[in-house]
Design a protein around this motif. Structure first.
Motif, PDB file in Angstrom:
ATOM      1  N   GLN A 199       0.816  -1.215   0.000  1.00  0.00           N
ATOM      2  CA  GLN A 199       0.000   0.000   0.000  1.00  0.00           C
ATOM      3  C   GLN A 199       0.855   1.272   0.000  1.00  0.00           C
ATOM      4  O   GLN A 199       0.442   2.292  -0.531  1.00  0.00           O
ATOM      5  N   LEU A 200       2.045   1.197   0.612  1.00  0.00           N
ATOM      6  CA  LEU A 200       2.930   2.368   0.690  1.00  0.00           C
ATOM      7  C   LEU A 200       3.954   2.412  -0.442  1.00  0.00           C
ATOM      8  O   LEU A 200       4.806   3.301  -0.475  1.00  0.00           O
ATOM      9  N   THR A 201       3.885   1.469  -1.348  1.00  0.00           N
ATOM     10  CA  THR A 201       4.855   1.409  -2.449  1.00  0.00           C
ATOM     11  C   THR A 201       4.450   2.351  -3.579  1.00  0.00           C
ATOM     12  O   THR A 201       3.307   2.375  -4.015  1.00  0.00           O
ATOM     13  N   GLU A 202       5.408   3.172  -4.036  1.00  0.00           N
ATOM     14  CA  GLU A 202       5.200   4.046  -5.192  1.00  0.00           C
ATOM     15  C   GLU A 202       6.554   4.355  -5.821  1.00  0.00           C
ATOM     16  O   GLU A 202       7.599   4.015  -5.272  1.00  0.00           O
ATOM     17  N   GLU A 203       6.533   4.986  -6.963  1.00  0.00           N
ATOM     18  CA  GLU A 203       7.772   5.304  -7.670  1.00  0.00           C
ATOM     19  C   GLU A 203       8.563   6.354  -6.902  1.00  0.00           C
ATOM     20  O   GLU A 203       7.998   7.317  -6.380  1.00  0.00           O
ATOM     21  N   PHE A 204       9.876   6.164  -6.819  1.00  0.00           N
ATOM     22  CA  PHE A 204      10.718   7.073  -6.042  1.00  0.00           C
ATOM     23  C   PHE A 204      10.777   8.451  -6.685  1.00  0.00           C
ATOM     24  O   PHE A 204      11.116   8.598  -7.856  1.00  0.00           O
ATOM     25  N   ASP A 205      10.439   9.475  -5.899  1.00  0.00           N
ATOM     26  CA  ASP A 205      10.492  10.863  -6.344  1.00  0.00           C
ATOM     27  C   ASP A 205      11.287  11.653  -5.308  1.00  0.00           C
ATOM     28  O   ASP A 205      10.766  12.001  -4.234  1.00  0.00           O
ATOM     29  N   PRO A 206      12.568  11.946  -5.575  1.00  0.00           N
ATOM     30  CA  PRO A 206      13.398  12.624  -4.572  1.00  0.00           C
ATOM     31  C   PRO A 206      12.870  13.997  -4.173  1.00  0.00           C
ATOM     32  O   PRO A 206      13.122  14.465  -3.061  1.00  0.00           O
ATOM     33  N   LYS A 208      10.030  14.797  -3.423  1.00  0.00           N
ATOM     34  CA  LYS A 208       8.970  14.646  -2.429  1.00  0.00           C
ATOM     35  C   LYS A 208       9.498  14.810  -0.997  1.00  0.00           C
ATOM     36  O   LYS A 208       8.772  15.178  -0.085  1.00  0.00           O
ATOM     37  N   TYR A 209      10.795  14.542  -0.821  1.00  0.00           N
ATOM     38  CA  TYR A 209      11.360  14.508   0.526  1.00  0.00           C
ATOM     39  C   TYR A 209      12.111  15.810   0.834  1.00  0.00           C
ATOM     40  O   TYR A 209      12.952  16.249   0.049  1.00  0.00           O
ATOM     41  N   LYS A 210      11.786  16.406   1.956  1.00  0.00           N
ATOM     42  CA  LYS A 210      12.388  17.670   2.360  1.00  0.00           C
ATOM     43  C   LYS A 210      13.052  17.517   3.731  1.00  0.00           C
ATOM     44  O   LYS A 210      12.627  16.706   4.551  1.00  0.00           O
ATOM     45  N   ASP A 211      14.078  18.350   3.963  1.00  0.00           N
ATOM     46  CA  ASP A 211      14.740  18.386   5.264  1.00  0.00           C
ATOM     47  C   ASP A 211      13.926  19.307   6.168  1.00  0.00           C
ATOM     48  O   ASP A 211      14.155  20.518   6.224  1.00  0.00           O
ATOM     49  N   GLU A 212      12.947  18.736   6.870  1.00  0.00           N
ATOM     50  CA  GLU A 212      12.034  19.540   7.679  1.00  0.00           C
ATOM     51  C   GLU A 212      12.723  20.161   8.892  1.00  0.00           C
ATOM     52  O   GLU A 212      12.383  21.279   9.304  1.00  0.00           O
ATOM     53  N   TYR A 213      13.701  19.460   9.456  1.00  0.00           N
ATOM     54  CA  TYR A 213      14.411  20.016  10.615  1.00  0.00           C
ATOM     55  C   TYR A 213      15.193  21.268  10.203  1.00  0.00           C
ATOM     56  O   TYR A 213      15.177  22.278  10.905  1.00  0.00           O
ATOM     57  N   ARG A 214      15.886  21.205   9.066  1.00  0.00           N
ATOM     58  CA  ARG A 214      16.657  22.365   8.606  1.00  0.00           C
ATOM     59  C   ARG A 214      15.748  23.558   8.340  1.00  0.00           C
ATOM     60  O   ARG A 214      16.070  24.697   8.706  1.00  0.00           O
ATOM     61  N   SER A 215      14.588  23.303   7.720  1.00  0.00           N
ATOM     62  CA  SER A 215      13.636  24.384   7.449  1.00  0.00           C
ATOM     63  C   SER A 215      13.129  25.010   8.742  1.00  0.00           C
ATOM     64  O   SER A 215      13.035  26.237   8.864  1.00  0.00           O
ATOM     65  N   ALA A 216      12.800  24.165   9.733  1.00  0.00           N
ATOM     66  CA  ALA A 216      12.295  24.665  11.015  1.00  0.00           C
ATOM     67  C   ALA A 216      13.368  25.467  11.747  1.00  0.00           C
ATOM     68  O   ALA A 216      13.073  26.506  12.363  1.00  0.00           O
ATOM     69  N   LEU A 217      14.627  25.001  11.674  1.00  0.00           N
ATOM     70  CA  LEU A 217      15.715  25.710  12.337  1.00  0.00           C
ATOM     71  C   LEU A 217      15.957  27.068  11.688  1.00  0.00           C
ATOM     72  O   LEU A 217      16.173  28.075  12.379  1.00  0.00           O
ATOM     73  N   LEU A 218      15.906  27.132  10.345  1.00  0.00           N
ATOM     74  CA  LEU A 218      16.062  28.410   9.646  1.00  0.00           C
ATOM     75  C   LEU A 218      14.922  29.367  10.000  1.00  0.00           C
ATOM     76  O   LEU A 218      15.137  30.577  10.172  1.00  0.00           O
ATOM     77  N   ASP A 219      13.697  28.842  10.120  1.00  0.00           N
ATOM     78  CA  ASP A 219      12.552  29.678  10.506  1.00  0.00           C
ATOM     79  C   ASP A 219      12.746  30.231  11.913  1.00  0.00           C
ATOM     80  O   ASP A 219      12.435  31.403  12.180  1.00  0.00           O
ATOM     81  N   LEU A 220      13.251  29.403  12.814  1.00  0.00           N
ATOM     82  CA  LEU A 220      13.491  29.839  14.186  1.00  0.00           C
ATOM     83  C   LEU A 220      14.551  30.947  14.224  1.00  0.00           C
ATOM     84  O   LEU A 220      14.396  31.953  14.928  1.00  0.00           O
ATOM     85  N   ILE A 221      15.632  30.768  13.452  1.00  0.00           N
ATOM     86  CA  ILE A 221      16.701  31.779  13.399  1.00  0.00           C
ATOM     87  C   ILE A 221      16.166  33.087  12.841  1.00  0.00           C
ATOM     88  O   ILE A 221      16.447  34.177  13.359  1.00  0.00           O
TER      89      ILE A 221
END
Length: 281
Positions: A199-206, A208-221
């Motif tokens: 059910q969770l299998t799909e074609e790999f799309d890079p 789609k994946y984001k570095d959420e921690y880096r984005s949150a840290l930049l927002d905090l700064i």
């Protein structure tokens, strides 16, 4: 892109002059360490524990520790000569293999390859031949004073070199603790797990994946900057000659205290007093 290696790749009698460019970059957010009291950046100095002083770069030599506190010192000239002898050699493709035969645990870093003057036709020849045969090349190369095993493959329309670990650099899986040999599983448990994976299998799309921690840290700064929650490091105080002189004098006085021997005057012998008796008539 910055050129980080220049040389040539050969397979058979075909020689391709190329440049290497780093294909990936580390986007980790680097945080500095400050002294909490004055908010000044912390410095790290090279210090000799025996001489008890800071050591300059020109005083440092390289050595190999073959036993505890036993070293073989290697001259910089010897290392440079050895490095140049290897780098001057053309990188030869040793074998051609299938990509799926190499486990991903071996992969290390990726580099784009671009042809230099006169190498475009040979570059295109190798690229097309790899595409048609669905193979990759295995080669050795010296990068940053280290011999690397590498593979050469086609990525989109570019030749890509990926350094890979030597077999003795991959730790033995048998040394991993607490790995169960076999696990008893019911058919229902396994069937449910397989269904979930399907059910969770799909074609790999890079993308789609984001570095959420880096984005949150930049927002905090950024939020702290906007709220002016910022600090400025204090400047190092400039030396005051008068203060330095007084400090030096005071330290000198401290050192000399108790070093001088007290001198005492020799005692002079006391004069004897003689009493005279008056005559009585």
């Amino acid at each position: 892109m910055h050129t980080m290696w220049k040389g040539s790749i050969s397979f058979g009698l075909v020689n391709i002059p190329i440049k290497l460019h780093a294909a990936t970059e580390n986007k980790d957010i680097k945080l500095r360490q400050l002294h909490e009291e004055c908010k000044s950046p912390i410095q790290y100095k090279k210090r000799c524990p025996v001489c008890e002083r800071e050591v300059e770069n020109e005083e440092i030599v390289k050595a190999y520790e073959y036993a505890k506190n036993k070293f073989v010192v290697l001259d910089e000239e010897d290392l440079e000569t050895l490095k140049k002898e290897q780098e001057d050699k053309a990188v030869e493709i040793l074998d051609f293999v299938k990509l799926e035969e190499i486990d991903p645990i071996y992969f290390e870093r990726s580099y784009y390859m671009s042809p230099t003057e006169g190498g475009s036709k040979a570059y295109g020849l190798l690229r097309q031949a790899l595409k048609d045969t669905n193979k990759i090349g295995v080669a050795k190369i010296i990068i940053r004073s280290k011999e690397q095993l590498a593979i050469i493959r086609v990525y989109e329309n570019t030749l890509l070199m990926e350094t890979i670990h030597f077999p003795d650099e991959v730790r033995q899986v048998q040394n991993v603790a607490n790995v169960p040999e076999e696990t008893e599983l019911s058919k229902k448990e396994l069937s449910t797990a397989v269904t979930l994976i399907d059910q969770l299998t799909e074609e790999f799309d890079p993308e789609k994946y984001k570095d959420e921690y880096r984005s949150a840290l930049l927002d905090l700064i950024e939020a702290k900057k906007n709220n002016e929650e910022i600090t400025t490091a204090k400047e190092k105080p400039k030396p005051d000659n008068v203060t330095d002189l007084m400090e030096a004098l005071e330290k000198s006085l401290e050192k000399t205290k108790g070093t001088k021997k007290k001198t005492t005057k020799p005692k002079t012998p006391a004069k004897s007093k003689t009493k005279t008796k008056k005559k009585t008539s």
